[in-house]
Write an enzyme that holds these catalytic residues in place. Structure first.
Site, PDB file in Angstrom:
ATOM      1  N   ARG A 354      -4.934  18.808 -28.141  1.00 50.39           N
ATOM      2  CA  ARG A 354      -5.658  17.400 -28.296  1.00 50.39           C
ATOM      3  C   ARG A 354      -6.170  16.853 -26.878  1.00 50.39           C
ATOM      4  NH1 ARG A 354      -0.998  15.994 -31.390  1.00 50.39           N
ATOM      5  NH2 ARG A 354      -1.605  15.646 -33.643  1.00 50.39           N
ATOM      6  N   LYS A 376     -20.945  16.565 -22.282  1.00 52.37           N
ATOM      7  CA  LYS A 376     -21.070  16.564 -23.330  1.00 52.37           C
ATOM      8  C   LYS A 376     -20.767  18.078 -23.905  1.00 52.37           C
ATOM      9  CE  LYS A 376     -25.097  13.895 -24.587  1.00 52.37           C
ATOM     10  NZ  LYS A 376     -26.655  14.016 -24.855  1.00 52.37           N
ATOM     11  N   GLU A 418     -35.838  22.006 -17.243  1.00 52.00           N
ATOM     12  CA  GLU A 418     -34.801  21.023 -16.993  1.00 52.00           C
ATOM     13  C   GLU A 418     -34.922  20.103 -15.857  1.00 52.00           C
ATOM     14  OE1 GLU A 418     -33.020  19.351 -19.500  1.00 52.00           O
ATOM     15  OE2 GLU A 418     -32.686  20.726 -21.083  1.00 52.00           O
ATOM     16  N   LYS A 459     -28.427  12.893 -12.737  1.00 52.60           N
ATOM     17  CA  LYS A 459     -27.656  12.862 -13.942  1.00 52.60           C
ATOM     18  C   LYS A 459     -26.389  12.081 -13.961  1.00 52.60           C
ATOM     19  CE  LYS A 459     -26.186  15.460 -18.124  1.00 52.60           C
ATOM     20  NZ  LYS A 459     -26.358  16.729 -18.980  1.00 52.60           N
ATOM     21  N   GLU A 469     -23.695   7.644 -24.174  1.00 51.33           N
ATOM     22  CA  GLU A 469     -24.927   7.757 -24.599  1.00 51.33           C
ATOM     23  C   GLU A 469     -25.134   6.624 -25.633  1.00 51.33           C
ATOM     24  OE1 GLU A 469     -28.196  10.700 -26.785  1.00 51.33           O
ATOM     25  OE2 GLU A 469     -26.856  11.471 -25.083  1.00 51.33           O
ATOM     26  N   ARG A 473     -28.521   6.727 -20.960  1.00 52.00           N
ATOM     27  CA  ARG A 473     -28.313   8.196 -21.016  1.00 52.00           C
ATOM     28  C   ARG A 473     -29.308   8.815 -21.990  1.00 52.00           C
ATOM     29  NH1 ARG A 473     -22.800  11.823 -20.725  1.00 52.00           N
ATOM     30  NH2 ARG A 473     -23.641  13.776 -20.909  1.00 52.00           N
ATOM     31  N   ASN A 477     -32.573  13.084 -22.847  1.00 52.21           N
ATOM     32  CA  ASN A 477     -33.305  13.763 -23.666  1.00 52.21           C
ATOM     33  C   ASN A 477     -34.739  13.997 -23.946  1.00 52.21           C
ATOM     34  OD1 ASN A 477     -30.670  14.610 -25.115  1.00 52.21           O
ATOM     35  ND2 ASN A 477     -30.355  12.451 -25.592  1.00 52.21           N
ATOM     36  N   HIS A 480     -36.441  16.572 -26.049  1.00 53.50           N
ATOM     37  CA  HIS A 480     -35.358  17.262 -26.677  1.00 53.50           C
ATOM     38  C   HIS A 480     -35.652  17.155 -28.258  1.00 53.50           C
ATOM     39  CE1 HIS A 480     -33.870  17.987 -22.771  1.00 53.50           C
ATOM     40  NE2 HIS A 480     -32.751  18.658 -23.519  1.00 53.50           N
ATOM     41  N   HIS A 484     -35.481  20.397 -29.884  1.00 49.66           N
ATOM     42  CA  HIS A 484     -34.718  20.900 -30.926  1.00 49.66           C
ATOM     43  C   HIS A 484     -34.948  21.204 -32.273  1.00 49.66           C
ATOM     44  CE1 HIS A 484     -30.996  18.973 -28.342  1.00 49.66           C
ATOM     45  NE2 HIS A 484     -31.553  19.768 -28.031  1.00 49.66           N
ATOM     46  N   HIS A 499     -33.823  27.516 -25.109  1.00 49.89           N
ATOM     47  CA  HIS A 499     -33.772  25.933 -25.179  1.00 49.89           C
ATOM     48  C   HIS A 499     -34.881  25.345 -24.264  1.00 49.89           C
ATOM     49  CE1 HIS A 499     -32.231  21.957 -25.231  1.00 49.89           C
ATOM     50  NE2 HIS A 499     -31.897  22.031 -24.035  1.00 49.89           N
TER      51      HIS A 499
END
Length: 602
Positions: A354, A376, A418, A459, A469, A473, A477, A480, A484, A499
């Protein structure tokens, strides 16, 4: 973003109308004039007037720092984060400003104390020390209450000590000009006189130094020289999250020191290293030796390289192996690899028992500037990328730029996309630096460290404001939503599209879509695509090998994007370079029409 400023102080026009101004500009040959000296010495006021006289842009480093800190004043930065944090940011700002060529730059009083800043100024500029005595300085600084270092019980004595401490460093400047209580135009004339008289001497001295250095290095292997230079240059970025803050260390040789850093943050802990076959072959022995030398028990779990490892099956296997190795909650999972390994290992750490602690040791440029920072974690689904995961912050990030030397050019370019993103979303000056000196970011360790540090700093600032997010935030992206979708439609086949390439095409598309909607100038969109293409990145859908999906298929893939809310599309668009914003409920018909035109681009 603060843009270069010039004053309207009456002066003879540069060039033919002012022979001395023309002489100085010719002698600069692309370098900056950099004012150094104590607070109150007149660097900004005299610098502005000198810039106007020479026909050069003027930049105030403190104003740039304030802009980068989202408008926080310098006293506020000192109060919230401390002087060390401010100095780190100041050094990075000055480093990239000095890559912009000819300008007049005013620096803060403590900037020249950093040896790395002095070295950078020497390489890219000519330093001018405005030397004012204690009485003159005290008279001037009393007018303002914005000097955080003077917020003491005895500011006069504090200023005296600072002046005594800093004077030996200021004396290393190329030119000294006494700063007196004279009209500022008189002081500008004295600076011009000093430049005309001393620039030839400065250039001659530097040529001699380079010649002596080259002679001394004749018998040394060139690569060893480059490896040794800057080996101690390190940057530290702090990610400020209540109760879960951590540091990002950026520099050379960090994999070799990883054991010591891990032992420092988690004394007595064991480690489970998660890596892929490629990284294991190239770098795993170095990391394992470092852990052994630090007395750390570890186990190693190796996965296949590529997006295929971000699957439920691989996730389950890694979880089982971590548990079989008796890794407890007090122990650490070490993500040693690129973005795939970082996302996978991070999600394992978020899930096993956990929630376990983990360390990111990213080995690609893309993962160093993006996926290793911010917490993330996740894996892919047949329905889309990163749709299964959790926010789980690391305890430490070690970004070793030395490992970037083993990347292929294609992988490095993908990471560079990036880096460019951070300039486009909110730092026009950073983008301008990349435009001016992208080649150095590909080949020079110092520029690599700077690029990684600025990207991580941007960042970290955004993540501290919006960890999960819920707000801005999402700016991270940029490109993206398009990228994506392209990755999904190529089935994450890295032979066709990786990517960073998807992001590059996505950012170019986002810029062109913004221009189509009238949000930014077409020239801005052209500028984005031109820079990406200049380093070999794709900028158009047709450049994806074998891409045969139509506009409707791309739009359908976009609806799997995590930013979709209530069935409405959200994009990150641009009002200009460095001015990205979140655009919600974008009309699907507009997107479909744009995609149809993109697919027809010649």
């Amino acid at each position: 973003m603060i843009r270069p400023q010039t004053t309207s102080t009456p002066a003879a026009p540069p060039g033919g109308g002012d022979e001395r101004a023309s002489t100085i500009r010719a002698a600069l040959a692309g370098r900056a004039l950099v004012f150094v000296g104590m607070m109150g010495s007149g660097k900004s006021a005299i610098g502005q007037r000198l810039a106007a006289r020479l026909g050069l842009p003027f930049v105030d480093a403190d104003a740039e720092i304030v802009a980068a800190a989202a408008g926080m004043t310098i006293p506020e930065i000192f109060a919230k984060y401390g002087e060390r944090y401010f100095r780190d940011g100041e050094r990075r700002v000055i480093m990239r400003l000095l890559n912009a060529g000819e300008m007049v730059l005013a620096t803060g009083g403590g900037a020249f104390m950093d040896p790395r800043t002095r070295e950078r100024v020497s390489a890219r500029g000519v330093s001018i020390w405005l030397d004012a005595d204690h009485k003159t300085l005290m008279k001037r600084v009393r007018r303002k209450n914005d000097r955080p270092l003077l917020h003491t019980d005895d500011p006069e004595e504090t200023l005296r000590r600072l002046l005594e401490t800093r004077r030996p460093m200021y004396e290393l400047a190329d030119i000294r000009v006494e700063s007196r209580d004279e009209p500022q135009d008189v002081m500008v004339e004295e600076v011009i006189d000093a430049l005309v008289a001393q620039l030839p001497r400065i250039d001659a001295a530097r040529k001699a130094q380079k010649k002596d250095f080259a002679k001394a290095m004749t018998h040394l292997h060139l690569e060893r020289v480059h490896a040794d230079q800057g080996a101690t240059h390190r940057e530290t970025i702090h990610v400020a999250l209540a109760g879960r803050s951590y540091d990002i260390l950026i520099g050379a040789g960090l994999v070799e020191e990883a054991g010591a850093h891990i032992a420092r943050i988690a004394p007595g802990a064991a480690c489970a290293i998660v890596t892929d076959e490629n990284v294991a072959r190239l770098h795993l022995p170095t990391l394992e030796k470092s852990l052994t030398d630090a007395g750390i028990r570890y186990t190693t779990i190796i996965v296949k390289p590529g997006e295929g490892s971000k699957s439920l099956a691989t996730f389950g296997r890694v979880c089982d192996e971590v548990l079989a190795a008796r890794i407890e909650r007090r122990d650490l999972i070490v993500a040693f690899g690129g973005g795939v390994v970082g996302d996978l290992a991070g999600y394992v750490a978020a899930s096993v028992r956990r929630g376990s602690r983990f360390v990111q040791i990213p080995t690609t440029l893309l993962s160093q500037v993006d996926s290793s920072v911010g917490g993330k974690t996740g894996i892919n689904s047949p329905h889309g990328k990163n749709l299964i995961g959790a926010f789980h912050q690391p305890s430490l990030v070690l970004a070793d730029v030395d490992v970037l030397r083993t990347l292929s050019l294609r992988e490095y370019r993908a990471g560079y996309a990036e880096v460019v993103k951070y300039g486009l979303i909110g730092d026009k000056r950073f983008f301008e630096w990349l435009e001016a000196d992208a080649e150095a970011v590909f080949h020079s360790r110092a520029e690599q460290i700077c690029a990684v540090a600025v990207s991580c700093e941007t960042k970290a600032t955004i993540v501290a404001r919006d960890e999960t997010e819920q707000g801005d935030r999402a700016l991270l992206n940029l490109g993206h939503t398009f990228g994506h979708a392209f990755e999904l439609l190529t089935h994450y086949d890295s032979a066709r599209l990786v990517h960073g390439e998807g992001v590059a095409i996505g950012m170019a598309c986002a810029a062109r879509f913004s221009a189509r909607l009238g949000l930014c100038a077409p020239q801005d969109a052209e500028r984005v695509a031109k820079h990406l293409a200049s380093v070999g990145l794709p900028t158009e859908i047709r450049q994806i090998p074998g891409f045969d999906s139509d506009a409707r298929a791309i739009l359908d893939a976009m609806y799997q994007d995590k930013k979709v809310e209530g069935g409405a599309l959200t994009f990150i668009l641009m009002r200009g370079v460095g001015e990205a914003f979140i655009a919600k409920s974008v009309e699907p018909g507009e997107v479909l029409s744009f995609l149809n035109d993109e697919l027809l681009r010649a």
